[in-house]
Design a protein around this motif. Sequence first.
Motif, mmCIF file in Angstrom:
data_model
loop_
_atom_site.group_PDB
_atom_site.id
_atom_site.type_symbol
_atom_site.label_atom_id
_atom_site.label_comp_id
_atom_site.label_asym_id
_atom_site.label_seq_id
_atom_site.Cartn_x
_atom_site.Cartn_y
_atom_site.Cartn_z
ATOM 1 N N SER A 162 0.836 -1.211 0.000
ATOM 2 C CA SER A 162 0.000 0.000 0.000
ATOM 3 C C SER A 162 0.865 1.252 0.000
ATOM 4 O O SER A 162 0.536 2.253 -0.648
ATOM 5 C CB SER A 162 -0.918 0.013 1.213
ATOM 6 O OG SER A 162 -1.874 -1.011 1.079
ATOM 7 N N ASP A 188 -5.727 -1.002 -5.128
ATOM 8 C CA ASP A 188 -5.174 -1.612 -3.911
ATOM 9 C C ASP A 188 -6.147 -2.662 -3.416
ATOM 10 O O ASP A 188 -7.171 -2.353 -2.817
ATOM 11 C CB ASP A 188 -4.956 -0.532 -2.845
ATOM 12 C CG ASP A 188 -4.121 -1.047 -1.679
ATOM 13 O OD1 ASP A 188 -3.866 -2.271 -1.630
ATOM 14 O OD2 ASP A 188 -3.715 -0.230 -0.837
ATOM 15 N N GLU A 189 -5.807 -3.957 -3.701
ATOM 16 C CA GLU A 189 -6.656 -5.083 -3.325
ATOM 17 C C GLU A 189 -8.115 -4.823 -3.681
ATOM 18 O O GLU A 189 -8.989 -4.852 -2.811
ATOM 19 C CB GLU A 189 -6.512 -5.365 -1.822
ATOM 20 C CG GLU A 189 -5.050 -5.386 -1.427
ATOM 21 C CD GLU A 189 -4.750 -6.346 -0.281
ATOM 22 O OE1 GLU A 189 -5.574 -7.262 -0.057
ATOM 23 O OE2 GLU A 189 -3.701 -6.198 0.337
HETATM 24 MG MG MG Z 1 -2.293 -2.749 2.108
#
Ligand code: MG
Length: 689
Positions: A54, A177-178
Amino acid sequence: MTKAETDILFQLKNVSYTYTAVNTPPFAALKNINLTVRKGEFIAVIGPSGSGKSTLMHLLGIMADPTGGELLVKGQPAENYSADGKAVLRNSFIGFLFQQFFLLPQLTVLENILLPSEYQAAQEVHRIGEKRAFEMIGRFGLTGQEYKKPANLSGGQRQRVALCRALIMNPEVLLCDEPTGALDSQTAKEVLNTLAELHAGGRTIVVITHDPEVARRAHRIVRIADGQIISDSIQSKGADYDHVPQLPIQNGTAGAPTTARAEHVARVLRHMFVPTWQALQTQRLRTALTMTGLLLGVSSVFIMLTLTGRVSQIFEDFFATQGSRKAFVSFDGRLAERTGAPRWRGLNVITDLPKLNAQLKPLGRLDPNVETGGCKILSPSANIQGSLTGLNSLQEVRENDLRIATGRLPLPHEFESGNPNRIAVLGSDAALKLFPEKAAGEEGGNHSPAGQNIIVRGCEFEGILRVVGVVKPVDSLFDRDVNSTIYLPATTLLAGGSSIYKTHFTAVPSAGISPTGFAKHVIGKLSVMTANQFPFRYFAAENELEKFNLMMGILTGLTLVIGGLCTLIGGIGVMNIMLVNVHERVQEIGIRKAVGARERHIRWQFLLESTGLCLISGCLGLAVGIAASTAAFFVARMFLPQVENLSFTPDPVAISVALSVSLGAGLVFGTWPARKAAALDVVEALKQE
Ligand code: MG
Ligand code: ADP
């Protein structure tokens, strides 16, 4: 630059990132990262939790600057971009997709999707607008959901809304992000298919993931562990990016030529009033209490300005009928006694007064106070003690506001000396006492004392007078007996035995001449005429009015101070609520900044919000003030029926003062919270719950 170089979107050279926070030891989340992202790539970044993925995405998203090494964005070092320049990149160069969606709960689907378009650069000719948003909504299967709030959508729908938002500005790069982390496998697959489609359409995609399926679809896999890249490989398919068709990013649906101004005004108004409306719905008591403070301040200022203004006006009008245009000049007997000066016999009103008046001519005139008290007055039915007041001219009758109730006033020739008519006009109380049966309207009689005779004796004047009329009651501040006297022409009074030497006078200045100045002038002339032997004094109601006006001025000033304090307290309340607001909406601010809001956008948003809150409170305060003033005047009319013009019309000055005070309070007390909001760090703000 070579073609290969212009293809480079991001380049990280020996980049490191260390978290430093108070009370915690520094933590190096990324160490010596070297990574190049080219146009058209589909990169999966995988690695265990806490490995720094991240953090890497925040650097690529230009939401944070590397603490070491160099990050080039489109060939430029990231630090070369200004804060606004970075915001512009986040707005239209990069699209973000987060695991938590990060939609704004108070906005509808459509508004969420349009959020980045609120922050598009002003000089953009083709503005992105609703047309494109609806295209996206159709394309991502969200038709029918446009006006729902995110809370009423499923996880997959929310991520599709987030995807629409990420794509609305047509960014070159999509950073995810994911994106499937919070979705079930079926929905995750749909999102993944979409990413693959977007990639096929020419978009560059960097996706951080745990999901092996996502990784399988990517063309390049970057593995990261403990803040370092441990492998960076092209997938077995051996995609050769030089040969991937570089599809142009669609550009056609940018929307109609700008109607920027109208849009801008609409946005300003929305930012001003919608948040207060929403707060009133969700935080009823808190918001209402905050507004009450300012409301009371504004309404009290308004009420007091209105009342003092109106009361001053009423008093001024009243004073005008009370001889504020006159002065009273007399021999100062008391001063004469103290200084041992002789008593003044008085001015001969037959011979000397006309001479003096000739000298005073253009400035005004001097009337003698011809009157006598302590007389016995007899009518056919009563016997009273009373006074006689001589009238010098019809002009004086008018100036004294004597209006006839029954009968008639003296006629012009009756003022001339030598006139044989001995007539009298009764004050209202004198008429009641002398002719009670007439006043009560008894059977048989005519209802006016006119035509009756009265006999006067026991004072300077002796004789019979014929009553010709009765005057209406008069209000007087300075003469309590004004209604119980009997009026007659001064010449009659003098002919009937009253002394022709007078010591008391009324000085009546011409229009435009000050009564006080004229009185002083008269005293000067009188002193010269009497060889400076006697002291004189004067009294001018004008001076009393000045004192009264000074008092009203002080009252108004005090009111404004108190109203100002109320407004200050109300304003501090607003500042407090705005600070709480900023604190509670940190994540919203982070989201707005992530999609491209510049500092001034955030600052204005909160400033407009506090101004809107204050303006609404101010308008309500004004309404309360107008209602209260109307009620006050209504009650006053009931209790003071004799005061004329006791009605209320809102004073435009008071209204504009009240509104500008509330506007000013919004700007003044909103500034600090707005600055605080604008200064928030994007990444930290996004992490707030
Ligand atoms: Mg993360
Ligand atoms: P990932 O996304 O791979 O799970 P992150 O990039 O979020 O990892 O975090 C990398 C490391 O940095 C983690 O060990 C995390 O605890 C740490 N970290 C993240 N944010 C902060 C912060 N604000 N202060 C200190 N350490 C942080």
